[in-house]
Write an enzyme that holds these catalytic residues in place. Structure first.
Site, PDB file in Angstrom:
ATOM      1  N   GLY A  10      41.292  41.284  45.201  1.00 51.97           N
ATOM      2  CA  GLY A  10      40.765  42.143  45.238  1.00 51.97           C
ATOM      3  C   GLY A  10      40.146  42.595  46.077  1.00 51.97           C
ATOM      4  O   GLY A  10      41.131  43.858  46.316  1.00 51.97           O
ATOM      5  N   SER A  11      38.729  42.847  46.391  1.00 49.23           N
ATOM      6  CA  SER A  11      38.317  44.445  46.966  1.00 49.23           C
ATOM      7  C   SER A  11      39.221  44.267  48.948  1.00 49.23           C
ATOM      8  O   SER A  11      39.308  43.472  49.072  1.00 49.23           O
ATOM      9  CB  SER A  11      36.644  44.557  47.080  1.00 49.23           C
ATOM     10  OG  SER A  11      36.268  45.112  47.830  1.00 49.23           O
TER      11      SER A  11
END
Length: 130
Positions: free
Chosen positions: A60-61
């Site tokens: 993810g981010s």
């Protein structure tokens, strides 16, 4: 039992272990209080509060680094164990000042056990069952 890995972030923690068999994203995967809110997680509904969290690797981010930092600085997350650490997780642990060890076979770890995570030696030591 002692499992030897690689030290990524220095530190020392003794706490209950929470083990996920799935990769984890801190952005959207956990709320500010440390509750796992990702419905696809095998730990949905569990809490990271006061625990050492083991999971294969992050996903993810890059904002996930800040989430880890925030959880660590507020005393919720005590440490991290990975099979293979990646930069998002490493950055969050280092900034948050919590131990992080990787190259550990997380599939050998038992949920809710008490472990000592040694981020100086790169070791996970079992103390007993939780």
């Amino acid at each position: 039992m002692i499992l030897k890995g690689r030290a990524i972030s220095k530190g020392y923690a003794k706490a209950e272990l929470l083990v996920s068999k799935k990769p984890f994203s801190f952005l959207g995967g956990v709320d500010r209080e440390g509750n796992i809110i990702d419905k696809d997680s095998d730990l949905y509904g569990e809490s990271l509060k006061g625990k050492i969290f083991a999971f294969p690797y992050g996903k993810g981010s890059t904002v996930g680094s800040y989430v880890i930092y925030d959880l660590a600085k507020r005393g919720i997350l005590k440490g991290i164990i990975n099979l293979e650490c990646e930069p998002i997780v490493a950055t969050g642990a280092i900034l948050g000042g919590i131990p992080l060890v990787d190259k550990i076979d997380i599939y050998k770890l038992k949920n809710h056990s008490i472990v000592i995570l040694d981020g100086y030696k790169g070791e996970v030591r079992y103390e007993g069952s939780g």
